[in-house]
Enzyme design. Structure first.
Site, mmCIF file in Angstrom:
data_model
loop_
_atom_site.group_PDB
_atom_site.id
_atom_site.type_symbol
_atom_site.label_atom_id
_atom_site.label_comp_id
_atom_site.label_asym_id
_atom_site.label_seq_id
_atom_site.Cartn_x
_atom_site.Cartn_y
_atom_site.Cartn_z
ATOM 1 N N LYS A 172 89.232 12.906 -9.333
ATOM 2 C CA LYS A 172 89.474 13.027 -7.492
ATOM 3 C C LYS A 172 90.019 11.208 -7.009
ATOM 4 O O LYS A 172 89.287 10.771 -6.985
ATOM 5 C CB LYS A 172 88.680 14.044 -7.143
ATOM 6 C CG LYS A 172 89.424 14.569 -5.678
ATOM 7 C CD LYS A 172 88.801 14.744 -4.521
ATOM 8 C CE LYS A 172 88.486 13.386 -3.381
ATOM 9 N NZ LYS A 172 90.526 13.082 -2.807
ATOM 10 N N GLU A 247 77.940 4.315 -5.362
ATOM 11 C CA GLU A 247 78.371 2.775 -5.178
ATOM 12 C C GLU A 247 79.301 2.925 -3.391
ATOM 13 O O GLU A 247 80.429 3.580 -3.247
ATOM 14 C CB GLU A 247 79.753 2.329 -5.722
ATOM 15 C CG GLU A 247 79.257 2.200 -7.411
ATOM 16 C CD GLU A 247 78.495 0.606 -7.344
ATOM 17 O OE1 GLU A 247 78.052 0.196 -6.454
ATOM 18 O OE2 GLU A 247 78.134 1.216 -8.893
ATOM 19 N N CYS A 281 84.802 -3.523 0.102
ATOM 20 C CA CYS A 281 83.615 -3.852 0.167
ATOM 21 C C CYS A 281 82.834 -4.304 0.120
ATOM 22 O O CYS A 281 81.541 -4.480 0.824
ATOM 23 C CB CYS A 281 83.313 -2.365 -0.666
ATOM 24 S SG CYS A 281 83.259 -3.150 -2.561
ATOM 25 N N GLU A 385 79.833 -0.747 9.682
ATOM 26 C CA GLU A 385 80.844 -0.653 8.680
ATOM 27 C C GLU A 385 82.170 -0.661 9.436
ATOM 28 O O GLU A 385 82.571 -0.033 9.636
ATOM 29 C CB GLU A 385 80.576 -0.824 7.203
ATOM 30 C CG GLU A 385 81.803 -0.760 6.356
ATOM 31 C CD GLU A 385 81.608 -0.151 5.672
ATOM 32 O OE1 GLU A 385 81.310 0.977 5.197
ATOM 33 O OE2 GLU A 385 82.013 -0.625 4.211
HETATM 34 P P1 NAD Z 1 84.955 8.267 2.127
HETATM 35 O O1 NAD Z 1 83.306 8.088 1.455
HETATM 36 O O2 NAD Z 1 85.967 8.404 3.140
HETATM 37 O O3 NAD Z 1 85.720 8.687 0.060
HETATM 38 C C1 NAD Z 1 86.072 8.786 -0.458
HETATM 39 C C2 NAD Z 1 86.290 9.323 -1.698
HETATM 40 O O4 NAD Z 1 85.586 10.264 -1.629
HETATM 41 C C3 NAD Z 1 87.461 10.057 -1.426
HETATM 42 O O5 NAD Z 1 88.257 10.287 -2.187
HETATM 43 C C4 NAD Z 1 87.465 11.334 -0.704
HETATM 44 O O6 NAD Z 1 88.260 12.343 -0.917
HETATM 45 C C5 NAD Z 1 86.451 12.048 -1.400
HETATM 46 N N1 NAD Z 1 85.109 12.395 -0.315
HETATM 47 C C6 NAD Z 1 85.296 13.210 0.728
HETATM 48 N N2 NAD Z 1 84.479 13.702 1.193
HETATM 49 C C7 NAD Z 1 83.629 14.076 -0.401
HETATM 50 C C8 NAD Z 1 82.300 15.200 -0.216
HETATM 51 N N3 NAD Z 1 82.361 15.841 0.820
HETATM 52 N N4 NAD Z 1 82.478 15.721 -1.170
HETATM 53 C C9 NAD Z 1 82.535 14.591 -2.463
HETATM 54 N N5 NAD Z 1 83.396 14.113 -2.024
HETATM 55 C C10 NAD Z 1 84.684 13.346 -0.443
HETATM 56 O O7 NAD Z 1 85.492 6.533 1.465
HETATM 57 P P2 NAD Z 1 86.770 6.554 1.853
HETATM 58 O O8 NAD Z 1 87.441 5.927 2.936
HETATM 59 O O9 NAD Z 1 88.249 6.134 1.316
HETATM 60 O O10 NAD Z 1 86.716 3.889 1.218
HETATM 61 C C11 NAD Z 1 85.762 3.531 1.856
HETATM 62 C C12 NAD Z 1 84.531 3.054 1.968
HETATM 63 O O11 NAD Z 1 84.236 3.146 0.483
HETATM 64 C C13 NAD Z 1 83.867 2.484 2.702
HETATM 65 O O12 NAD Z 1 82.377 2.394 2.910
HETATM 66 C C14 NAD Z 1 83.329 1.549 1.271
HETATM 67 O O13 NAD Z 1 82.631 -0.079 1.841
HETATM 68 C C15 NAD Z 1 83.962 2.227 0.546
HETATM 69 N N6 NAD Z 1 83.685 1.071 -0.831
HETATM 70 C C16 NAD Z 1 82.617 0.668 -1.412
HETATM 71 C C17 NAD Z 1 82.362 0.310 -3.193
HETATM 72 C C18 NAD Z 1 81.366 -0.113 -4.034
HETATM 73 O O14 NAD Z 1 81.537 0.064 -4.839
HETATM 74 N N7 NAD Z 1 80.073 -0.112 -2.952
HETATM 75 C C19 NAD Z 1 83.537 -0.454 -3.137
HETATM 76 C C20 NAD Z 1 84.699 0.386 -2.150
HETATM 77 C C21 NAD Z 1 85.010 0.970 -1.344
#
Ligand code: NAD
Length: 482
Positions: A172, A247, A281, A385
């Protein structure tokens, strides 16, 4: 552009309920196309396809799977310009960045795991007259959930090792950036990849992501996203004893020691701060600078930051595009306002009204790179963040204080140390509570190395052998001849 569809059992299909969402180009505000707003029933269909495909796929040899990874890599490389264009349009990142980072790394992920698989051997241990054989089998059907900042880069980072180890997939992508995941599915179809092994379900996190996490027959969840979402994912998956890799977010420190050669490192510091509009990130969003060179550093850094070319992502000359959405722009702006309330001084940049970006669509989500000083290292701006083009500057007086300040957040993903002596930097790096530290470099990735965070930045590691471990179950078979 054609509406996007789910990819289930090798076929593109709409959501069973027929609902759709829009995907928007954040640099123009224009709707690019629609994607399915899927529900649990679509996840069930994808999981059934993945489970049906599992016996045949897991019975293939690793050599066969390696050949498939190489074939996917080649097909993606043939389409690299299309991938870059789709990624740039969907995220608002500059086309050059999308080409050199997103498109290139997506190909590299498949090539890397193909080559890593070729070198993979299992240990045996002989003792007490018996030989222990470590046997790996796939986890089964795994759920891969990814964010919007590096859409295909992060999805393929999970897909490649999952396939290599014989798993089948329900993936997804972020609802904000579905285009390149869709393109990967079309590549799979074009090359005749076995049906049902890779399935893609588009939609909202709480509807599709949550259904994946809760599905009893999806045995492993690899999730990359925000810490608060990771907490929900963990709360759902842990009672089911699923394998889980999380992650999550970061608030990374960039530590500039008193002997840092500023002329040589300034480009690196600007990259570490503002690549992808600060939406990586691993970006350093808190720069800790030794008091003896703070003023010199500050003036040179601001000069370098003001050289960034913020604008239309489709232009080759642009070095910083938009942020991911108007809503995210507003979130970032709320932190810039908060910084002022907390006593910060904006040295360059600011909210869009005060520091407008010229020659871009008024509907675009643009911000100038923003640098703030004068905040406590424990302020909200300096510890939460923001995930945008905002960095805060802080002064320290000795190594102990730098370490204390660097470690003073709930996060522990990455950091960097800049100095004139690699050994000293190495020693200081070991005192930082993070999963990754770079010394005199940033985002210098060897894909064999462990990648992941500590504290609220995640659980588990990806990369090389760590990814193979996650995407396999290990059985120890102890054989003694009769
Ligand atoms: P997010 O947590 O809003 O969404 C990530 C994914 O999770 C999306 O596909 C979203 O649709 C899905 N999601 C949302 N609610 C969910 C639920 N209840 N159950 C399962 N899946 C769900 O994050 P974002 O805004 O898309 O991305 C930004 C964040 O990602 C930042 O915090 C960034 O630091 C982090 N990030 C971390 C890494 C890493 O490697 N540590 C890499 C890239 C981004």
């Amino acid at each position: 552009m054609e509406p996007l569809l789910n990819f289930i059992d090798g076929t593109f299909v709409p959501a069973e309920g027929g609902e759709t969402l829009n995907t928007v180009n954040p640099a123009t505000g224009e709707v690019i196309t629609t994607l399915p707003r899927s529900k649990a029933s679509d996840v069930n269909a994808a999981t059934r396809a993945a489970l049906n495909a599992a016996p045949a796929w897991s019975a293939t040899t690793m050599d066969e799977r390696i050949r498939w990874l190489d074939t996917i890599a080649q097909a993606l490389e043939d389409d690299a310009e299309t991938v870059a264009r789709l990624e740039s349009m969907d995220t608002g990142k500059p086309i050059g960045l999308a080409r050199n980072v997103d498109a290139a790394r997506s190909v590299a992920n498949f090539r890397f795991f193909a080559s890593h698989g070729r070198q993979h051997t299992e240990p045996t241990f002989a003792d007490h007259g018996a030989v222990n054989h470590v046997h790996r089998s796939p986890v089964g059907c795994v759920g891969l959930i990814t964010p919007w900042n590096l859409p295909l880069y992060l999805l393929t980072w999970k897909v490649a090792p999952a396939l290599l180890m014989g798993n089948t997939i329900v993936a997804k992508p972020s609802e904000l950036t579905p285009m390149t995941a869709n393109h990967l599915a079309s590549v799979m179809q074009r090359i005749g990849f076995p049906k049902g092994v890779f399935n893609l379900v588009h939609g909202l996190g709480p509807e599709v992501g949550q259904a994946i996490v809760e599905h009893p027959e999806i045995r492993g969840i690899s999730f990359t996203g925000g810490t608060s979402t990771g907490r929900i994912v963990a709360a759902s998956a842990a009672p089911m004893f699923k394998k889980m890799s999380l992650e999550l977010g970061g608030k990374n420190a960039t530590v500039v020691l008193e002997d840092a050669p500023l002329d040589d490192i300034m480009d690196g510091l600007v990259r570490a701060s503002f690549t992808n509009s600060g939406q990586v990130c691993l970006c350093g969003s808190r720069i800790l600078v030794h008091a003896s060179l703070y003023e010199t550093f500050k003036h040179r850094f601001i000069r370098a930051v003001e050289h960034l070319i913020v604008g239309d992502p489709s232009l080759e000359s642009t070095t910083m595009g938009s942020v991911i959405s108007k809503a995210h722009q507003e979130k970032v702006e709320s932190y810039i306002r908060l910084a002022r309330e907390e006593g910060g001084r904006i040295l360059t940049g600011g909210v869009a009204n005060e520091a407008p970006v010229e020659h871009v669509s008024p509907e675009g989500a643009f911000l100038r790179p923003t640098v703030i000083e004068g905040l406590s290292h424990t302020s909200r701006t300096a510890t939460e963040e923001i995930f945008g083009p905002v960095v805060t500057l802080h002064v320290f007086h000795d190594d102990d204080e730098a370490v204390m300040m660097a470690n003073a957040t709930e996060y522990g993903l990455a950091g960097s140390v800049w100095c004139n002596d690699g050994e000293r930097g190495h020693a200081l790096a070991q005192r930082l509570d993070t999963g990754i530290v770079w010394v005199n470099t940033w985002l210098n990735r060897d894909l064999r190395t462990p990648f992941g965070g500590v504290k609220q930045s995640g659980v588990g590691r990806e990369g090389g052998a760590w990814s193979l471990n996650f995407f396999s179950e290990v059985t120890n078979i102890c054989v003694q001849d009769p």
